[in-house]
Design a protein around this motif. Structure first.
Motif, PDB file in Angstrom:
ATOM      1  N   LYS A 214       1.683  41.857  77.813  1.00 16.29           N
ATOM      2  CA  LYS A 214       2.064  41.683  76.419  1.00 16.29           C
ATOM      3  C   LYS A 214       3.584  41.752  76.325  1.00 16.29           C
ATOM      4  O   LYS A 214       4.188  42.756  76.705  1.00 16.29           O
ATOM      5  CB  LYS A 214       1.446  42.772  75.531  1.00 16.29           C
ATOM      6  N   VAL A 215       4.186  40.682  75.822  1.00 19.46           N
ATOM      7  CA  VAL A 215       5.632  40.615  75.643  1.00 19.46           C
ATOM      8  C   VAL A 215       5.871  40.518  74.145  1.00 19.46           C
ATOM      9  O   VAL A 215       5.469  39.532  73.517  1.00 19.46           O
ATOM     10  CB  VAL A 215       6.235  39.407  76.386  1.00 19.46           C
ATOM     11  N   LEU A 216       6.505  41.535  73.577  1.00 21.32           N
ATOM     12  CA  LEU A 216       6.502  41.685  72.125  1.00 21.32           C
ATOM     13  C   LEU A 216       7.911  41.784  71.566  1.00 21.32           C
ATOM     14  O   LEU A 216       8.751  42.528  72.086  1.00 21.32           O
ATOM     15  CB  LEU A 216       5.712  42.933  71.726  1.00 21.32           C
ATOM     16  N   GLY A 217       8.159  41.048  70.495  1.00 22.35           N
ATOM     17  CA  GLY A 217       9.422  41.107  69.786  1.00 22.35           C
ATOM     18  C   GLY A 217      10.383  40.015  70.211  1.00 22.35           C
ATOM     19  O   GLY A 217      10.149  39.268  71.172  1.00 22.35           O
ATOM     20  N   ASN A 218      11.493  39.935  69.491  1.00 27.96           N
ATOM     21  CA  ASN A 218      12.515  38.931  69.755  1.00 27.96           C
ATOM     22  C   ASN A 218      13.383  39.406  70.921  1.00 27.96           C
ATOM     23  O   ASN A 218      14.531  39.827  70.753  1.00 27.96           O
ATOM     24  CB  ASN A 218      13.352  38.685  68.505  1.00 27.96           C
ATOM     25  N   ILE A 219      12.805  39.342  72.109  1.00 28.96           N
ATOM     26  CA  ILE A 219      13.484  39.798  73.313  1.00 28.96           C
ATOM     27  C   ILE A 219      13.592  38.632  74.287  1.00 28.96           C
ATOM     28  O   ILE A 219      12.906  37.613  74.137  1.00 28.96           O
ATOM     29  CB  ILE A 219      12.746  40.978  73.977  1.00 28.96           C
ATOM     30  N   ARG A 220      14.429  38.809  75.308  1.00 31.77           N
ATOM     31  CA  ARG A 220      14.649  37.741  76.277  1.00 31.77           C
ATOM     32  C   ARG A 220      14.157  38.178  77.646  1.00 31.77           C
ATOM     33  O   ARG A 220      14.482  39.264  78.117  1.00 31.77           O
ATOM     34  CB  ARG A 220      16.134  37.367  76.342  1.00 31.77           C
ATOM     35  N   VAL A 221      13.408  37.304  78.273  1.00 30.00           N
ATOM     36  CA  VAL A 221      12.951  37.512  79.640  1.00 30.00           C
ATOM     37  C   VAL A 221      13.749  36.547  80.508  1.00 30.00           C
ATOM     38  O   VAL A 221      13.618  35.333  80.388  1.00 30.00           O
ATOM     39  CB  VAL A 221      11.437  37.260  79.768  1.00 30.00           C
ATOM     40  N   GLY A 222      14.589  37.105  81.363  1.00 29.70           N
ATOM     41  CA  GLY A 222      15.502  36.298  82.155  1.00 29.70           C
ATOM     42  C   GLY A 222      14.783  35.394  83.130  1.00 29.70           C
ATOM     43  O   GLY A 222      13.666  35.673  83.582  1.00 29.70           O
ATOM     44  N   GLU A 223      15.436  34.319  83.503  1.00 26.31           N
ATOM     45  CA  GLU A 223      14.813  33.323  84.358  1.00 26.31           C
ATOM     46  C   GLU A 223      14.455  33.899  85.722  1.00 26.31           C
ATOM     47  O   GLU A 223      15.101  34.817  86.228  1.00 26.31           O
ATOM     48  CB  GLU A 223      15.715  32.111  84.516  1.00 26.31           C
ATOM     49  N   ARG A 224      13.378  33.357  86.287  1.00 25.80           N
ATOM     50  CA  ARG A 224      12.884  33.688  87.624  1.00 25.80           C
ATOM     51  C   ARG A 224      12.559  35.182  87.772  1.00 25.80           C
ATOM     52  O   ARG A 224      12.725  35.755  88.835  1.00 25.80           O
ATOM     53  CB  ARG A 224      13.884  33.230  88.690  1.00 25.80           C
ATOM     54  N   SER A 225      12.097  35.777  86.692  1.00 28.87           N
ATOM     55  CA  SER A 225      11.645  37.165  86.745  1.00 28.87           C
ATOM     56  C   SER A 225      10.123  37.212  86.824  1.00 28.87           C
ATOM     57  O   SER A 225       9.443  36.203  86.660  1.00 28.87           O
ATOM     58  CB  SER A 225      12.144  37.939  85.531  1.00 28.87           C
ATOM     59  N   ARG A 226       9.606  38.422  87.091  1.00 32.60           N
ATOM     60  CA  ARG A 226       8.162  38.643  87.173  1.00 32.60           C
ATOM     61  C   ARG A 226       7.768  39.752  86.209  1.00 32.60           C
ATOM     62  O   ARG A 226       8.430  40.786  86.141  1.00 32.60           O
ATOM     63  CB  ARG A 226       7.733  39.086  88.579  1.00 32.60           C
ATOM     64  N   ILE A 227       6.679  39.533  85.479  1.00 30.70           N
ATOM     65  CA  ILE A 227       6.086  40.570  84.636  1.00 30.70           C
ATOM     66  C   ILE A 227       4.729  40.901  85.229  1.00 30.70           C
ATOM     67  O   ILE A 227       3.845  40.042  85.308  1.00 30.70           O
ATOM     68  CB  ILE A 227       5.952  40.100  83.179  1.00 30.70           C
ATOM     69  N   ALA A 228       4.550  42.142  85.658  1.00 27.99           N
ATOM     70  CA  ALA A 228       3.325  42.530  86.340  1.00 27.99           C
ATOM     71  C   ALA A 228       2.143  42.533  85.380  1.00 27.99           C
ATOM     72  O   ALA A 228       2.294  42.732  84.165  1.00 27.99           O
ATOM     73  CB  ALA A 228       3.486  43.919  86.964  1.00 27.99           C
TER      74      ALA A 228
END
Length: 275
Positions: A214-228
């Motif tokens: 779950k990715v919540l809110g106006n946030i930034r996930v940087g390129e080529r990252s991993r979310i477990a």
């Protein structure tokens, strides 16, 4: 100079579509009982775009809106915006390259709801940006009912998207998903409350999002990252890192140059032991 055959010209101009047609012809020979299915879904159509429009209409039609009307809507969208067809081709290649269960290009077209839901979203998004919001909402509703995938037509999603299994995917109105992103089932790109405005995540290129994250809110996930898998992400994620946990925190580097392509979702033993 000998002229090339029409088939050869098509193969050069659109190798993805020609590959799908070749696979479909072979499939008819292997399983004749599905001959009508392969012909109506693929072989009867001159272009990939026409086949996509047909699939869109067949899957989303109901007693409230006929196949004919939906097909006219999709044909209009594909004719007006060539990017829709090019994005679909990139998505097909992405699924083939990254999903170990995909052995032929025709599988996403005919059998994989993640691919089909994203193509339907793309038509809905085209309607949305052209001010036809009620039709866009209708497409969103039917995609949710048919595929169990709820993507707001206002969201912006790039090319080369692979959504494996796809069940219970939710993507909010102001979410942005970059190119070459991979995600698994039960992912949510959502808000954190009832606030209006820009309230959903911005996912960079090449990101891998594990099942149930779950990715919540106006946030930034940087390129080529991993979310477990199973993580709850509430703050920005730096590029080329791995985040895990509830709430998620940085636990290391991404582990490779292109996590969305390698699809490696395992954490090393040292990281897993502290979570």
């Amino acid at each position: 100079m000998v002229k090339r055959s029409a088939k050869a010209a098509i193969a050069v101009a659109d190798p993805v579509w020609q590959h799908i047609r070749d696979e479909a012809q072979a499939a008819v020979r292997i399983e004749p009982l599905l001959g009508g299915f392969y012909h109506s879904g693929l072989l009867h159509h001159a272009t990939l775009e026409r086949a996509l429009a047909y699939r869109f209409s067949m899957k989303l039609s109901s007693s409230e809106m006929s196949e004919q009307i939906l097909r006219e809507i999709a044909d209009e969208a594909y004719a007006a915006d060539p990017e829709l067809g090019q994005a679909a081709r990139a998505d097909i290649v992405a699924v083939f390259d990254r999903d170990p269960a995909c052995h032929r290009f025709l599988q996403p077209m005919l059998f994989f709801k993640g691919f089909q839901a994203i193509q339907a979203y793309r038509v809905g998004h085209w309607l949305w940006v052209h001010g036809r919001t009620d039709l866009a909402y209708y497409v969103q509703m039917r995609v949710s009912e048919v595929f169990g995938v709820d993507v707001h037509p206002g969201a912006r999603i790039g090319r080369g998207i692979m959504i494996d299994h796809a069940h219970s995917i939710v993507i909010g109105e102001t979410a942005v998903v970059g190119d070459n992103v991979s995600m698994l089932h039960s992912v949510t790109l959502g808000g954190t409350g009832k606030e209006d405005g820009d309230r959903h995540p911005k996912i960079g290129n090449g990101v891998l999002i594990g099942a149930g994250a779950k990715v919540l809110g106006n946030i930034r996930v940087g390129e080529r990252s991993r979310i477990a898998a199973g993580s709850v992400v509430l703050s920005d994620v730096p590029p080329c890192t791995t985040v895990a946990g509830v709430p998620a925190r940085v636990v290391g580097e991404a582990g490779c140059a292109q996590p969305s392509l390698t699809m490696d979702q395992l954490l090393d033993e040292g990281i897993a032991s502290i979570l």
